[in-house]
Design a protein around this motif. Structure first.
Motif, PDB file in Angstrom:
ATOM      1  N   ASP A  44       0.731  -1.349   0.161  1.00 16.02           N
ATOM      2  CA  ASP A  44      -0.026   0.153  -0.004  1.00 16.02           C
ATOM      3  C   ASP A  44       0.821   1.254  -0.203  1.00 16.02           C
ATOM      4  OD1 ASP A  44      -2.457  -1.127   0.011  1.00 16.02           O
ATOM      5  OD2 ASP A  44      -2.310  -1.582   2.259  1.00 16.02           O
ATOM      6  N   HIS A  45       0.213   2.335  -0.705  1.00 14.40           N
ATOM      7  CA  HIS A  45       0.914   3.562  -0.615  1.00 14.40           C
ATOM      8  C   HIS A  45       0.018   4.790   0.195  1.00 14.40           C
ATOM      9  CE1 HIS A  45       3.741   6.305  -2.984  1.00 14.40           C
ATOM     10  NE2 HIS A  45       2.796   7.324  -2.381  1.00 14.40           N
ATOM     11  N   ALA A  46       0.725   5.359   0.914  1.00 15.72           N
ATOM     12  CA  ALA A  46       0.013   6.524   1.740  1.00 15.72           C
ATOM     13  C   ALA A  46       0.572   7.844   1.401  1.00 15.72           C
ATOM     14  CB  ALA A  46       0.042   6.122   3.194  1.00 15.72           C
ATOM     15  N   TYR A  47      -0.340   8.686   1.403  1.00 18.38           N
ATOM     16  CA  TYR A  47       0.033  10.115   1.403  1.00 18.38           C
ATOM     17  C   TYR A  47       0.266  10.496   2.809  1.00 18.38           C
ATOM     18  CZ  TYR A  47      -0.255  15.323   0.098  1.00 18.38           C
ATOM     19  OH  TYR A  47       0.051  16.668   0.159  1.00 18.38           O
ATOM     20  N   LYS A  48       1.605  10.496   3.143  1.00 19.64           N
ATOM     21  CA  LYS A  48       2.127  10.825   4.522  1.00 19.64           C
ATOM     22  C   LYS A  48       1.894  12.364   5.095  1.00 19.64           C
ATOM     23  CE  LYS A  48       5.423   7.150   4.481  1.00 19.64           C
ATOM     24  NZ  LYS A  48       7.041   6.844   4.560  1.00 19.64           N
ATOM     25  N   PRO A  49       1.736  13.422   4.002  1.00 15.68           N
ATOM     26  CA  PRO A  49       1.338  14.719   4.669  1.00 15.68           C
ATOM     27  C   PRO A  49       0.112  14.661   5.608  1.00 15.68           C
ATOM     28  CG  PRO A  49       2.669  14.806   2.504  1.00 15.68           C
ATOM     29  CD  PRO A  49       2.269  13.435   2.833  1.00 15.68           C
ATOM     30  N   LEU A  50      -0.933  13.827   5.031  1.00 17.20           N
ATOM     31  CA  LEU A  50      -2.150  13.979   5.767  1.00 17.20           C
ATOM     32  C   LEU A  50      -2.244  13.127   7.107  1.00 17.20           C
ATOM     33  CD1 LEU A  50      -5.059  13.615   3.054  1.00 17.20           C
ATOM     34  CD2 LEU A  50      -4.162  15.720   4.301  1.00 17.20           C
ATOM     35  N   PHE A  51      -1.216  12.493   7.425  1.00 17.11           N
ATOM     36  CA  PHE A  51      -1.358  11.657   8.669  1.00 17.11           C
ATOM     37  C   PHE A  51      -1.367  12.892   9.755  1.00 17.11           C
ATOM     38  CE2 PHE A  51       1.752   7.902   8.015  1.00 17.11           C
ATOM     39  CZ  PHE A  51       0.760   7.465   6.660  1.00 17.11           C
ATOM     40  N   SER A  52      -0.960  14.146   9.591  1.00 18.78           N
ATOM     41  CA  SER A  52      -1.106  14.973  10.828  1.00 18.78           C
ATOM     42  C   SER A  52      -2.548  15.451  10.724  1.00 18.78           C
ATOM     43  CB  SER A  52      -0.099  16.253  10.496  1.00 18.78           C
ATOM     44  OG  SER A  52       1.176  15.762  10.286  1.00 18.78           O
ATOM     45  N   HIS A  53      -3.078  15.518   9.482  1.00 18.17           N
ATOM     46  CA  HIS A  53      -4.581  15.855   9.526  1.00 18.17           C
ATOM     47  C   HIS A  53      -5.358  14.703  10.324  1.00 18.17           C
ATOM     48  CE1 HIS A  53      -4.839  19.716   7.144  1.00 18.17           C
ATOM     49  NE2 HIS A  53      -3.806  18.994   6.666  1.00 18.17           N
ATOM     50  N   VAL A  54      -4.946  13.471   9.969  1.00 26.81           N
ATOM     51  CA  VAL A  54      -5.584  12.424  10.652  1.00 26.81           C
ATOM     52  C   VAL A  54      -5.489  12.359  12.321  1.00 26.81           C
ATOM     53  CG1 VAL A  54      -5.497   9.878  11.069  1.00 26.81           C
ATOM     54  CG2 VAL A  54      -5.435  10.790   8.664  1.00 26.81           C
ATOM     55  N   ALA A  55      -4.394  12.579  12.456  1.00 22.51           N
ATOM     56  CA  ALA A  55      -4.168  12.756  13.893  1.00 22.51           C
ATOM     57  C   ALA A  55      -4.944  14.072  14.661  1.00 22.51           C
ATOM     58  CB  ALA A  55      -2.750  12.901  14.324  1.00 22.51           C
ATOM     59  N   GLY A  56      -4.983  14.967  14.100  1.00 25.24           N
ATOM     60  CA  GLY A  56      -5.617  16.038  14.319  1.00 25.24           C
ATOM     61  C   GLY A  56      -7.109  16.247  14.294  1.00 25.24           C
ATOM     62  N   GLY A  57      -7.736  15.128  13.484  1.00 25.93           N
ATOM     63  CA  GLY A  57      -9.203  14.962  13.423  1.00 25.93           C
ATOM     64  C   GLY A  57      -9.853  15.778  12.349  1.00 25.93           C
ATOM     65  N   THR A  58      -8.913  15.965  11.337  1.00 25.11           N
ATOM     66  CA  THR A  58      -9.613  16.830  10.089  1.00 25.11           C
ATOM     67  C   THR A  58      -9.440  15.946   8.870  1.00 25.11           C
ATOM     68  OG1 THR A  58      -7.342  17.887   9.780  1.00 25.11           O
ATOM     69  CG2 THR A  58      -8.980  18.999  11.061  1.00 25.11           C
ATOM     70  N   ALA A  59      -9.070  14.587   9.217  1.00 27.07           N
ATOM     71  CA  ALA A  59      -8.932  13.666   7.538  1.00 27.07           C
ATOM     72  C   ALA A  59      -9.045  12.219   8.096  1.00 27.07           C
ATOM     73  CB  ALA A  59      -7.631  13.722   7.162  1.00 27.07           C
ATOM     74  N   ARG A  60      -9.817  11.539   7.218  1.00 27.72           N
ATOM     75  CA  ARG A  60      -9.731  10.123   7.542  1.00 27.72           C
ATOM     76  C   ARG A  60      -8.955   9.294   7.020  1.00 27.72           C
ATOM     77  NH1 ARG A  60     -16.401   9.094   6.025  1.00 27.72           N
ATOM     78  NH2 ARG A  60     -17.087  10.589   7.442  1.00 27.72           N
ATOM     79  N   ALA A  61      -8.382   8.327   7.882  1.00 33.14           N
ATOM     80  CA  ALA A  61      -7.106   7.402   7.328  1.00 33.14           C
ATOM     81  C   ALA A  61      -7.553   6.718   6.318  1.00 33.14           C
ATOM     82  CB  ALA A  61      -6.976   6.547   8.520  1.00 33.14           C
ATOM     83  N   SER A  62      -8.937   6.109   5.951  1.00 28.86           N
ATOM     84  CA  SER A  62      -9.225   5.419   4.810  1.00 28.86           C
ATOM     85  C   SER A  62      -9.123   6.211   3.614  1.00 28.86           C
ATOM     86  CB  SER A  62     -10.747   4.921   4.934  1.00 28.86           C
ATOM     87  OG  SER A  62     -11.674   6.233   5.116  1.00 28.86           O
ATOM     88  N   ARG A  63      -8.994   7.561   3.584  1.00 25.64           N
ATOM     89  CA  ARG A  63      -8.990   8.329   2.343  1.00 25.64           C
ATOM     90  C   ARG A  63      -7.576   8.548   1.712  1.00 25.64           C
ATOM     91  NH1 ARG A  63     -13.887  10.999   1.293  1.00 25.64           N
ATOM     92  NH2 ARG A  63     -15.552   9.703   2.366  1.00 25.64           N
TER      93      ARG A  63
END
Length: 401
Positions: A44-63
């Motif tokens: 799997d390939h992840a867009y890592k800059p959004l990890f911070s948004h996931v941790a901060g509650g502004t993005a879903r990990a599944s996306r």
């Protein structure tokens, strides 16, 4: 996807199928290189800059995760395996599951290694109910729940010393969480502590001033020149040193969000591709990104011993320079493209605003979007949260941007 147990040859072999590896592979294919192979063990390939948004509650990990095969550029062959060693004198790579891949040119883009065992107790803290991080997707999801649910107590955010990939990203979920606590009326009951290893929160006066506005707004207790030396996960206490004389202090926490120390993948030094000055990272000319001792070896991204601050945002310019220079070398021409040391770290300083820290190897501001992009704005946040991910999936990984 190729079978990694067989003998294999490619005009260009790329070690690492992350941002830099796929992007430079895509650029080379578009430049007419017929045979490009990427070696990447992850499925799997992840867009890592959004990890911070996931941790901060502004993005879903599944996306933010897609199959590696789906994002590999068209015409690029993918070997799903890890690299055991590189033999630059013989122009070949040895794979973890057996077999070798020979090459005309080699690009090292394996990223950086997270050292969770470098601090005693850090790994245990991440496994405990109170510990999480925005540097691993599962831990970022865990961080989101921890930061959402706490109503009182002490929350500690830890930024690791360099070399590290976008080290300032450790601060991003902190600002988002603080605004959430402010909106829900519990911020006054939460002590927020930030431990940073440097004399200031970032190191560029204009960026420090922008971040300080949020620090003051939320009442964050910033401890500079701080290095965590030990964590007692069971007691929820961390030990750290501060100042030039290393004064030892301890701090209890109810929630710990930590960035791990980081280092170069060991196979680089083991393969003779580093140097004492490069500290285990791939030795390169910082402008051409070519190895000084092996003319058909190149490196970019976090694994390269360049002079810039390590960040994903530096890769767009690096991949362009490397691809142009490698094509020139294949055609018998001297590499003339130059990487200028550009780096960028977008800071989400609330749940709807961001600061773009764009700078060169001398840590001077070098804005590329607009002159005031280093100032906090809603526009920056929209670009970071929504525009950049789409550019990444559809353009950057295909070598189009």
């Amino acid at each position: 996807m190729a079978d990694g147990t067989l003998e294999h040859h490619a005009d260009v072999v790329v070690v690492g199928g992350g941002n830099g590896g796929l992007s430079v592979a895509g650029r080379l294919r578009r430049a007419g290189v017929r045979s490009v192979t990427v070696i990447e063990p992850q499925s799997d390939h992840a867009y890592k800059p959004l990890f911070s948004h996931v941790a901060g509650g502004t993005a879903r990990a599944s996306r933010i995760v897609r199959p590696q095969g789906q994002v590999t550029p068209r015409g690029v062959e993918w070997i799903q395996d890890a690299v055991a060693a590189v033999e630059p004198a013989h122009d070949r790579v040895r794979l973890g599951h057996g077999g070798t891949v020979s090459y005309d040119h080699l690009i090292l883009a394996p990223g950086i290694r997270q050292e969770w065992d470098a601090v005693p107790g850090l790994a245990a803290a991440m496994l405990s109910p109170a510990g999480a991080s925005n540097y691993v997707l599962d831990l970022a999801t865990k961080a989101s729940a921890l930061l959402r649910d706490i109503r009182r107590g002490t929350v500690v955010f830890v930024q690791a010393p360099g070399p590290a990939s976008c080290a300032g990203a450790a601060q991003k979920p902190m600002y988002q969480a603080c605004e959430y606590w402010e909106r829900t009326g519990v911020l006054a009951d939460i002590e927020v502590v930030l431990l940073v290893p440097d004399p200031t929160v970032f190191g560029i006066p204009e960026i420090d001033a922008e971040l300080q506005r949020s620090i003051d707004r939320y009442g964050i207790d910033v401890r500079t020149d701080s290095h965590v030396t030990e964590i007692d996960a069971e007691r929820q206490v961390l030990v750290f040193t501060t100042g030039t004389h290393g004064r030892v202090q301890s701090l209890g926490y109810d929630v710990l969000i930590a960035e791990p120390p980081q280092s170069a993948p060991p196979f680089i030094a083991d393969s003779g591709l580093s140097s004492p000055a490069a500290d285990g990272f791939a030795e390169v000319d910082p402008e051409t990104l070519r190895h000084p001792r092996f003319s058909n070896v190149w490196a970019l991204g976090d694994a390269a011993a360049t002079t810039n601050s390590k960040s994903g945002g530096a890769l767009r310019k690096q991949t362009k320079v490397l691809a142009e220079n490698l094509v020139a070398a294949r055609e018998g021409r001297a590499p003339t493209a130059r990487y200028d040391g550009y780096g960028v770290c977008p800071f989400t300083v609330s749940r709807s605003t961001a600061v773009f820290a764009e700078f060169d190897a001398q840590r001077r501001l070098t804005p590329t979007l607009w002159r005031s992009s280093y100032r906090e704005s809603r526009r920056n946040w929209i670009i970071d949260r929504y525009v950049f991910p789409q550019v990444y999936w559809h353009l950057i990984l295909q070598g189009r941007a």
